[in-house]
Design an enzyme around this catalytic site. Sequence first.
Site, short mmCIF file in Angstrom:
data_model
loop_
_atom_site.label_atom_id
_atom_site.label_comp_id
_atom_site.label_asym_id
_atom_site.label_seq_id
_atom_site.Cartn_x
_atom_site.Cartn_y
_atom_site.Cartn_z
N CYS A 114 0.82 -1.23 0.00
CA CYS A 114 0.00 0.00 0.00
C CYS A 114 0.85 1.27 0.00
O CYS A 114 0.31 2.38 -0.07
CB CYS A 114 -0.95 -0.01 1.19
SG CYS A 114 -2.04 -1.43 1.16
N HIS A 249 -4.05 7.01 2.74
CA HIS A 249 -4.39 5.69 2.20
C HIS A 249 -5.77 5.32 2.73
O HIS A 249 -6.05 5.44 3.92
CB HIS A 249 -3.34 4.69 2.67
CG HIS A 249 -3.65 3.28 2.33
ND1 HIS A 249 -4.18 2.91 1.10
CD2 HIS A 249 -3.52 2.12 3.04
CE1 HIS A 249 -4.37 1.60 1.09
NE2 HIS A 249 -3.97 1.10 2.24
N ASN A 279 -10.33 -0.80 0.39
CA ASN A 279 -8.88 -0.62 0.34
C ASN A 279 -8.37 -1.13 -1.00
O ASN A 279 -8.38 -2.33 -1.26
CB ASN A 279 -8.25 -1.40 1.50
CG ASN A 279 -6.73 -1.27 1.54
OD1 ASN A 279 -6.10 -0.88 0.56
ND2 ASN A 279 -6.15 -1.63 2.67
N1 COA Z 1 -18.05 -9.55 10.64
C1 COA Z 1 -18.59 -9.67 11.87
N2 COA Z 1 -17.86 -9.86 12.97
C2 COA Z 1 -16.52 -9.93 12.84
C3 COA Z 1 -15.88 -9.83 11.58
C4 COA Z 1 -16.71 -9.63 10.45
N3 COA Z 1 -16.21 -9.50 9.22
N4 COA Z 1 -14.56 -9.94 11.75
C5 COA Z 1 -14.35 -10.10 13.07
N5 COA Z 1 -15.53 -10.11 13.73
C6 COA Z 1 -15.75 -10.22 15.16
C7 COA Z 1 -14.64 -10.95 15.86
O1 COA Z 1 -14.87 -12.34 15.90
C8 COA Z 1 -14.68 -10.34 17.24
O2 COA Z 1 -15.71 -10.91 17.97
P1 COA Z 1 -15.54 -11.19 19.55
O3 COA Z 1 -15.42 -9.82 20.16
O4 COA Z 1 -16.82 -11.89 19.89
O5 COA Z 1 -14.30 -12.01 19.67
C9 COA Z 1 -15.09 -8.89 16.99
O6 COA Z 1 -15.75 -8.90 15.71
C10 COA Z 1 -13.92 -7.93 16.95
O7 COA Z 1 -12.89 -8.48 16.14
P2 COA Z 1 -11.57 -7.69 15.81
O8 COA Z 1 -10.69 -8.52 14.93
O9 COA Z 1 -10.99 -7.15 17.08
O10 COA Z 1 -12.17 -6.48 14.98
P3 COA Z 1 -11.55 -5.09 14.68
O11 COA Z 1 -12.31 -4.01 15.29
O12 COA Z 1 -10.06 -5.09 14.88
O13 COA Z 1 -11.82 -4.97 13.11
C11 COA Z 1 -10.56 -5.07 11.10
C12 COA Z 1 -11.20 -5.87 12.22
C13 COA Z 1 -9.88 -6.03 10.15
C14 COA Z 1 -11.67 -4.32 10.37
C15 COA Z 1 -9.57 -4.07 11.72
O14 COA Z 1 -8.71 -4.74 12.61
C16 COA Z 1 -8.76 -3.35 10.71
O15 COA Z 1 -9.26 -2.60 9.90
N6 COA Z 1 -7.41 -3.51 10.77
C17 COA Z 1 -6.52 -2.85 9.86
C18 COA Z 1 -6.51 -3.61 8.59
C19 COA Z 1 -5.91 -2.81 7.46
O16 COA Z 1 -6.08 -1.62 7.37
N7 COA Z 1 -5.27 -3.53 6.56
C20 COA Z 1 -4.75 -2.98 5.36
C21 COA Z 1 -3.41 -2.45 5.55
S1 COA Z 1 -2.87 -1.67 4.11
#
Ligand code: COA
Length: 342
Positions: A114, A249, A279
């Site tokens: 990215c 980004h 993204n």
């Molecule tokens: N739909 C519904 N629930 C989901 C889910 C989805 N797609 N993905 C995860 N969950 C649930 C998890 O199981 C967890 O449940 P629990 O609390 O019962 O254990 C809860 O939602 C929170 O999960 P978590 O992984 O902590 O979510 P988050 O708030 O971190 O969001 C992302 C996940 C991926 C959206 C977030 O971490 C993110 O955007 N990270 C950066 C990624 C990024 O920018 N990547 C590109 C880099 S260039």
Amino acid sequence: MNPRARISGLGKYLPEKILTNADLEKLVDTSDAWIQERTGIRERRIAADNESASTMAIEAARQALEQAEIDPADLDLVIVATTSPDGLFPATASLVQNGLGAGRAGAFDVNAACVGFLSGLATGAQFIETGAYKRVLVIGTEVLSRIVDWTDRGTCLLFADAAGAVVLEASDRGGPLSFVLHSDGSGADKLFAHGPATRKDIADRDCHFISMDGRHIFKFAVQAMESAAREAIAKAGLEIDDIDLLVPHQANLRIIRATAKALGLPEERAMINVDRYGNTSAASIPVALREAWEEGRLHEGDRVVLMTFGGGLAWGAMVLDWAPVGPLTAAVTPVHATAGGN
Ligand code: COA
């Protein structure tokens, strides 16, 4: 005085097919409400079967060249940033160079995930600022839908397809005032692709998919973009308050908001289109820049900060001195290349 690398043309290409959060609800265990709350994404674009990184790049490039009023035959160099190239080699840039009819231009790809577009833009600007070349095309293009695991709800809702392009031209105004690029490869396993590879433990002939530790990347993202932006702004001899527009980004709305807040800038000063496109990795910044222009958010003399983070891990930022896009006018004296250019 060295030539400046003015951006004279901006282009974007978004595939027609829209994949909504409701569509994703049918593929994985998720909900529109969860996706919007955690990422800000409402929908994203998916390339058609007959589209690829190179075909989308060519479309975006044509729009940028048209705005700059530059004939592809006059380009000196084509740089393509992508993590989803048409093939491992040849460079997607060579396919784009041929497709555009840029007969004189050299061509190569940049892969910094990215951070690819920013790295390509910094590279292209050096060719101009040294006087080696006068017209450089820099493109970010991705077909991430082809390297996403459609059963992984942690990644498939984030990544999507698009292409964006800019034309850099030698000028006496506009262009980058500063940039910083950083990398910490110790975090390589936090965001990477399985698939065609020469390292046996990640090589997989039959599939190709992104693997990500979302929480780790989230924490890294805000701190990385904030520190890179501060460093680039200081390097340009500016203060945070001098910044007119942030073009971050487009990974996640929460990350963009948190970064603007950490910088002490209102959210309104950030360009946001992640809600519509998700993204798109290397395509994200050039598409956002084009749309900032379309929305009338770029004015002569504006100080614009591009900032990004991603797989590598890598991160960086650039401060641009905005000069109007379009052909050089009488008010702008073209700077002639001093060495190597033609
Ligand atoms: N739909 C519904 N629930 C989901 C889910 C989805 N797609 N993905 C995860 N969950 C649930 C998890 O199981 C967890 O449940 P629990 O609390 O019962 O254990 C809860 O939602 C929170 O999960 P978590 O992984 O902590 O979510 P988050 O708030 O971190 O969001 C992302 C996940 C991926 C959206 C977030 O971490 C993110 O955007 N990270 C950066 C990624 C990024 O920018 N990547 C590109 C880099 S260039």
